[in-house]
Scaffold this motif. Structure first.
Motif, PDB file in Angstrom:
ATOM      1  N   LEU A  76       6.608  -2.702  17.261  1.00 54.97           N
ATOM      2  CA  LEU A  76       7.852  -2.066  16.835  1.00 54.97           C
ATOM      3  C   LEU A  76       8.104  -0.846  17.704  1.00 54.97           C
ATOM      4  CD1 LEU A  76       7.271  -2.056  12.960  1.00 54.97           C
ATOM      5  CD2 LEU A  76       8.683  -3.641  14.242  1.00 54.97           C
ATOM      6  N   ASN A  77       9.211  -0.865  18.431  1.00 57.06           N
ATOM      7  CA  ASN A  77       9.540   0.267  19.299  1.00 57.06           C
ATOM      8  C   ASN A  77       8.362   0.641  20.193  1.00 57.06           C
ATOM      9  OD1 ASN A  77      12.058   0.347  18.142  1.00 57.06           O
ATOM     10  ND2 ASN A  77      11.586   2.023  16.751  1.00 57.06           N
ATOM     11  N   GLY A  78       7.641  -0.386  20.671  1.00 60.25           N
ATOM     12  CA  GLY A  78       6.549  -0.155  21.589  1.00 60.25           C
ATOM     13  C   GLY A  78       5.218   0.158  20.937  1.00 60.25           C
ATOM     14  N   VAL A  79       5.158   0.200  19.595  1.00 63.12           N
ATOM     15  CA  VAL A  79       3.928   0.544  18.879  1.00 63.12           C
ATOM     16  C   VAL A  79       3.438  -0.683  18.108  1.00 63.12           C
ATOM     17  CG1 VAL A  79       2.879   2.048  17.150  1.00 63.12           C
ATOM     18  CG2 VAL A  79       4.657   2.944  18.672  1.00 63.12           C
ATOM     19  N   GLU A  80       2.155  -1.029  18.271  1.00 65.60           N
ATOM     20  CA  GLU A  80       1.595  -2.166  17.556  1.00 65.60           C
ATOM     21  C   GLU A  80       1.239  -1.789  16.129  1.00 65.60           C
ATOM     22  OE1 GLU A  80      -1.712  -3.862  19.563  1.00 65.60           O
ATOM     23  OE2 GLU A  80      -0.465  -4.980  20.985  1.00 65.60           O
ATOM     24  N   THR A  81       1.546  -2.683  15.184  1.00 65.50           N
ATOM     25  CA  THR A  81       1.204  -2.439  13.784  1.00 65.50           C
ATOM     26  C   THR A  81       1.021  -3.770  13.077  1.00 65.50           C
ATOM     27  OG1 THR A  81       1.903  -1.324  11.741  1.00 65.50           O
ATOM     28  CG2 THR A  81       3.629  -2.358  13.046  1.00 65.50           C
ATOM     29  N   SER A 119       4.090   5.555   3.950  1.00 68.79           N
ATOM     30  CA  SER A 119       3.219   5.162   5.056  1.00 68.79           C
ATOM     31  C   SER A 119       3.504   6.020   6.280  1.00 68.79           C
ATOM     32  CB  SER A 119       3.406   3.687   5.398  1.00 68.79           C
ATOM     33  OG  SER A 119       4.673   3.470   5.989  1.00 68.79           O
ATOM     34  N   GLU A 120       2.526   6.105   7.153  1.00 66.48           N
ATOM     35  CA  GLU A 120       2.678   6.908   8.374  1.00 66.48           C
ATOM     36  C   GLU A 120       3.770   6.327   9.264  1.00 66.48           C
ATOM     37  OE1 GLU A 120       2.541   9.861  10.905  1.00 66.48           O
ATOM     38  OE2 GLU A 120       1.403   9.815   9.026  1.00 66.48           O
ATOM     39  N   THR A 121       3.879   4.990   9.320  1.00 65.09           N
ATOM     40  CA  THR A 121       4.921   4.371  10.135  1.00 65.09           C
ATOM     41  C   THR A 121       6.297   4.757   9.624  1.00 65.09           C
ATOM     42  OG1 THR A 121       3.459   2.489  10.571  1.00 65.09           O
ATOM     43  CG2 THR A 121       5.798   2.195  11.029  1.00 65.09           C
ATOM     44  N   ARG A 162       1.186   2.258  -1.956  1.00 69.61           N
ATOM     45  CA  ARG A 162       0.571   3.268  -1.099  1.00 69.61           C
ATOM     46  C   ARG A 162      -0.101   2.650   0.132  1.00 69.61           C
ATOM     47  NH1 ARG A 162      -0.843   4.973  -6.306  1.00 69.61           N
ATOM     48  NH2 ARG A 162      -3.032   4.339  -6.125  1.00 69.61           N
ATOM     49  N   ARG A 163       0.063   1.362   0.308  1.00 68.58           N
ATOM     50  CA  ARG A 163      -0.592   0.704   1.440  1.00 68.58           C
ATOM     51  C   ARG A 163       0.108   1.058   2.751  1.00 68.58           C
ATOM     52  NH1 ARG A 163      -1.778  -5.454   0.436  1.00 68.58           N
ATOM     53  NH2 ARG A 163      -3.256  -5.047   2.087  1.00 68.58           N
ATOM     54  N   GLN A 164      -0.662   1.110   3.811  1.00 64.25           N
ATOM     55  CA  GLN A 164      -0.137   1.490   5.120  1.00 64.25           C
ATOM     56  C   GLN A 164       0.441   0.293   5.876  1.00 64.25           C
ATOM     57  OE1 GLN A 164      -0.041   4.806   6.389  1.00 64.25           O
ATOM     58  NE2 GLN A 164      -0.447   5.129   4.213  1.00 64.25           N
ATOM     59  N   ILE A 165       0.067  -0.895   5.493  1.00 66.36           N
ATOM     60  CA  ILE A 165       0.532  -2.083   6.201  1.00 66.36           C
ATOM     61  C   ILE A 165       1.990  -2.362   5.846  1.00 66.36           C
ATOM     62  CG2 ILE A 165      -0.220  -3.709   4.404  1.00 66.36           C
ATOM     63  CD1 ILE A 165      -1.087  -5.592   6.659  1.00 66.36           C
ATOM     64  N   GLY A 166       2.771  -2.805   6.835  1.00 69.57           N
ATOM     65  CA  GLY A 166       4.169  -3.159   6.579  1.00 69.57           C
ATOM     66  C   GLY A 166       4.308  -4.645   6.297  1.00 69.57           C
ATOM     67  N   THR A 174      -6.061  -9.307   6.100  1.00 74.23           N
ATOM     68  CA  THR A 174      -6.429  -7.973   5.648  1.00 74.23           C
ATOM     69  C   THR A 174      -6.334  -7.922   4.131  1.00 74.23           C
ATOM     70  OG1 THR A 174      -5.607  -6.993   7.685  1.00 74.23           O
ATOM     71  CG2 THR A 174      -5.887  -5.521   5.814  1.00 74.23           C
ATOM     72  N   GLY A 175      -7.489  -7.762   3.468  1.00 71.65           N
ATOM     73  CA  GLY A 175      -7.488  -7.781   2.010  1.00 71.65           C
ATOM     74  C   GLY A 175      -7.024  -9.112   1.454  1.00 71.65           C
ATOM     75  N   GLY A 176      -7.157 -10.188   2.265  1.00 73.18           N
ATOM     76  CA  GLY A 176      -6.699 -11.499   1.832  1.00 73.18           C
ATOM     77  C   GLY A 176      -5.261 -11.773   2.196  1.00 73.18           C
ATOM     78  N   THR A 177      -4.490 -10.740   2.488  1.00 72.16           N
ATOM     79  CA  THR A 177      -3.084 -10.890   2.848  1.00 72.16           C
ATOM     80  C   THR A 177      -2.962 -11.438   4.258  1.00 72.16           C
ATOM     81  OG1 THR A 177      -2.265  -9.158   1.391  1.00 72.16           O
ATOM     82  CG2 THR A 177      -0.997  -9.571   3.364  1.00 72.16           C
ATOM     83  N   LEU A 178      -2.046 -12.393   4.467  1.00 70.45           N
ATOM     84  CA  LEU A 178      -1.789 -12.888   5.812  1.00 70.45           C
ATOM     85  C   LEU A 178      -0.878 -11.905   6.535  1.00 70.45           C
ATOM     86  CD1 LEU A 178      -1.170 -16.722   5.337  1.00 70.45           C
ATOM     87  CD2 LEU A 178      -3.265 -15.549   5.988  1.00 70.45           C
ATOM     88  N   ALA A 179      -1.280 -11.513   7.732  1.00 69.95           N
ATOM     89  CA  ALA A 179      -0.512 -10.536   8.496  1.00 69.95           C
ATOM     90  C   ALA A 179      -0.595 -10.879   9.978  1.00 69.95           C
ATOM     91  CB  ALA A 179      -1.042  -9.123   8.243  1.00 69.95           C
ATOM     92  N   MET A 180       0.375 -10.350  10.746  1.00 68.31           N
ATOM     93  CA  MET A 180       0.392 -10.514  12.186  1.00 68.31           C
ATOM     94  C   MET A 180       0.527  -9.140  12.830  1.00 68.31           C
ATOM     95  SD  MET A 180       2.819 -13.856  12.880  1.00 68.31           S
ATOM     96  CE  MET A 180       4.308 -13.066  12.287  1.00 68.31           C
ATOM     97  N   ILE A 181       0.087  -9.047  14.084  1.00 65.00           N
ATOM     98  CA  ILE A 181       0.318  -7.822  14.845  1.00 65.00           C
ATOM     99  C   ILE A 181       1.711  -7.913  15.455  1.00 65.00           C
ATOM    100  CG2 ILE A 181      -0.372  -6.425  16.818  1.00 65.00           C
ATOM    101  CD1 ILE A 181      -2.226  -6.169  14.469  1.00 65.00           C
ATOM    102  N   ALA A 182       2.559  -6.955  15.113  1.00 58.99           N
ATOM    103  CA  ALA A 182       3.906  -6.878  15.669  1.00 58.99           C
ATOM    104  C   ALA A 182       4.023  -5.594  16.481  1.00 58.99           C
ATOM    105  CB  ALA A 182       4.944  -6.886  14.550  1.00 58.99           C
TER     106      ALA A 182
END
Length: 602
Positions: A394-399, A417-419, A477-481, A384-392
């Motif tokens: 957290l407390n039953g919610v995917e992010t 962030s909303e999370t 201000r990014r939403q990704i953790g 995402t935007g070149g950043t390496l990320a994984m789907i995790a």
């Protein structure tokens, strides 16, 4: 036809003057009539080609926009130091990053690209999309929201007199706003095409098109990004193991540039580019050029570009690599981080890397030499935007979570962030702290989580750090953790960047309890002494009377002037029920012997 267009313009002005709302159907019709007096030409469009000059990143280059109906679109930027290209072919989309990283477009990249494609390409196509919504008419403008096929919202502003597009706004791949102003139009081959565009974003740009063609064909090569040539001497089916250093828990590696002495670089897979300290680059005889802003979570101001012909990691040589030059060392003096640069995800985009923080080793493997084991957890690797990320989960919610090896925390989110807001709304236990790692000293709230799951592998009771970034930090201000080294140390992490897959091999640290600076004490080096910079109210240090400006004479029996700095923070991460001992000299000369015990930080 001229009389018809004149009548349409008079009618539109009359509607606005009398306060009558224009309908979506009328807006589409008048816009198309403004694009060309020959509607049959618009209906039968096959190709559009626009080329010209570009000013971006403080550099001058060439730009091309290529459209082949119904579904091929490309944008190309050519600079003396590097090239960028974005391509869509139907539902597929690819990017060529400035660093030479060729990758499939992720969600954020795709939204950015679809917005450009929709306005610069599809506005000329016979409409087969949803009608505009939320129409508003104000002071000579008509604005409306258009949706692409994927549901990307674009706010478009039309001139109420000509019904040509004045501007369009959308959310870019970095999660920040982009506004593109159409400053002028020119008629080419019977169609009104943009003559000059001005982009308002974190990296402003001006596009001036000097040659445009309609229905004259487009070279099909513009809609393909060829595979990158090998950029290292790593043999096929081979693997090289390199030693790591750890400082503040962050992975550091030695490298050599040309005939330079050994330099220390941080490995940070959350960065889509690599960085070298500006002064080091200058000392090595390289002249940084241009200027780029990046939405990252720590200060890297005044980024410039420099291409390094040779970077050596022991016996592995990387050739002709693009780096961004930044003022690295001044930004890290607070924590004495001894780094001369950062190796980002782009550096290893052709290989598989293995990061094992428990054994302090780093392995580079060719794509043909990598054989993952069946029992390892397997997780899709997002870019995402070149950043390496994984789907995790957290407390039953995917992010989506970045793999941020530059952060000492286990799990992090921007406090805006909303999370993060959702975690705070739970009104559970929390503690105040400050961030550590390359982005040191930002206020944060620490919140315990129930569990985190990565590819079926569960980590019990991790801590989430909700960091309050200053408003001046775009990346704040990014939403990704992000997943920091506090969590990544629980796994031997194998990153197949070409195959966009992560493999997680549990280590002996998997079940260790998560900790943070429960002492509430944040010292820095000053004049050779260990001086208290921050104290968190209501935590053990504050309750014991420690104040900013106090000098730590001893910590766990080690002299304050001699103790290795990152060990200081390792001691201050007190597990529940344990204590840390220190000797503090107050401003009036008094010396206090203290025991700071973490009864429970939450």
């Amino acid at each position: 036809m001229k009389r018809t267009v004149f009548f349409v313009c008079l009618l539109s002005l009359g509607l606005l003057a009398t306060g009558l709302a224009i309908t979506p159907q009328e807006l589409v019709q008048r816009h198309r009539q403004a694009l060309s007096a020959n509607q049959e030409l618009l209906f039968n469009l096959s190709t559009i080609r626009m080329v010209g000059q570009l000013e971006k990143y403080g550099l001058q280059g060439d730009v091309g926009v290529f459209v082949s109906f119904p579904d091929r679109f490309a944008v190309a930027h050519e600079f003396p130091l590097f090239s960028e290209r974005w391509v869509t072919r139907g539902k597929d989309a690819e990017l060529l990053e400035m660093t030479g990283w060729r990758r499939t477009a992720a969600r954020g990249d795709l939204f950015h690209l679809r917005a450009l494609q929709f306005v610069l390409g599809y506005q000329y196509l016979n409409p087969g999309v949803a009608l505009p919504t939320d129409l508003r008419e104000v002071e000579g403008e008509v604005s409306a929201t258009l949706l692409t096929a994927e549901g990307v919202p674009i706010r478009v502003v039309y001139d109420a007199g000509t019904f040509l597009i004045r501007s369009f706004a959308f959310t870019g791949s970095d999660g920040l706003g982009v506004v593109i102003q159409v400053e002028s139009y020119r008629q080419w081959d019977g169609v009104q095409l943009p003559g000059r565009l001005r982009e308002e974003s974190v990296n402003p740009a001006t596009y001036t098109f000097t040659q445009c063609e309609v229905n004259r064909g487009v070279d099909g090569s513009f809609f393909n990004i060829p595979p990158s040539a090998s950029d290292s001497n790593l043999p096929e089916r081979s693997s090289i193991r390199l030693p790591l250093q750890r400082y503040f828990g962050l992975p550091l590696i030695k490298c050599w540039i040309g005939n330079s002495p050994a330099l220390t670089f941080l490995i940070d897979t959350a960065l889509p580019f690599s960085v070298i300290d500006r002064s080091i680059a200058t000392q090595l005889g390289f002249t940084p050029q241009g200027r780029r802003t990046a939405a990252v979570r720590y200060p890297l101001g005044d980024l410039a570009f420099v291409r390094l012909p040779s970077v050596l990691l022991r016996e592995v040589e990387y050739r002709n690599k693009l780096f961004l030059a930044a003022n690295m060392i001044p930004a890290s003096t607070n924590i004495q981080l001894p780094v001369h640069g950062i190796l980002g995800a782009d550096f290893f985009h052709q290989q598989i890397i293995n990061l094992d923080l428990t054994t302090e080793s780093f392995r580079i493997t060719s794509t043909r030499g990598f054989n993952p084991e069946q029992q390892w957890a397997r997780v899709p690797l997002l870019t995402t935007g070149g950043t390496l990320a994984m789907i995790a989960t957290l407390n039953g919610v995917e992010t989506a979570m970045e793999l941020s090896t530059s952060s000492g925390e286990s799990i992090g989110f921007s406090a805006t962030s909303e999370t993060a807001r959702g975690l705070l709304r739970r009104q559970g236990p929390s503690a105040e702290a400050f961030s550590v790692g390359l982005g040191f000293g930002f206020p944060e709230t620490v919140v315990p989580l129930g569990a985190l799951n990565l590819g079926g592998q569960t980590v019990d009771a991790p801590l989430a750090h909700l960091v309050q970034f200053p408003d001046t930090y775009p990346g704040g201000r990014r939403q990704i953790g992000w997943l920091g080294t506090g969590l990544l140390r629980r796994f031997s992490v194998h990153l197949d960047i070409p195959g966009q897959t992560a493999y997680l091999e549990p280590t002996t640290a998997l079940r260790e309890a998560d900790t943070f600076n429960a002492a509430g004490l944040y010292p820095v080096r000053s004049g050779g002494k260990l001086v208290v910079q921050r104290v968190v109210p209501d935590l053990p240090a504050a309750k014991a009377g420690v104040e900013p400006g106090d000098i730590i004479i001893q910590l766990m029996g080690y002299p304050g002037e001699q103790i290795v700095f990152d060990r200081v923070y390792a001691f201050l991460n007190i597990p529940t029920g344990q204590s840390v001992s220190l000797q503090v000299q107050k401003g009036d000369g008094r010396v206090l012997d203290l025991q700071l015990r973490n009864e429970s930080a939450f």
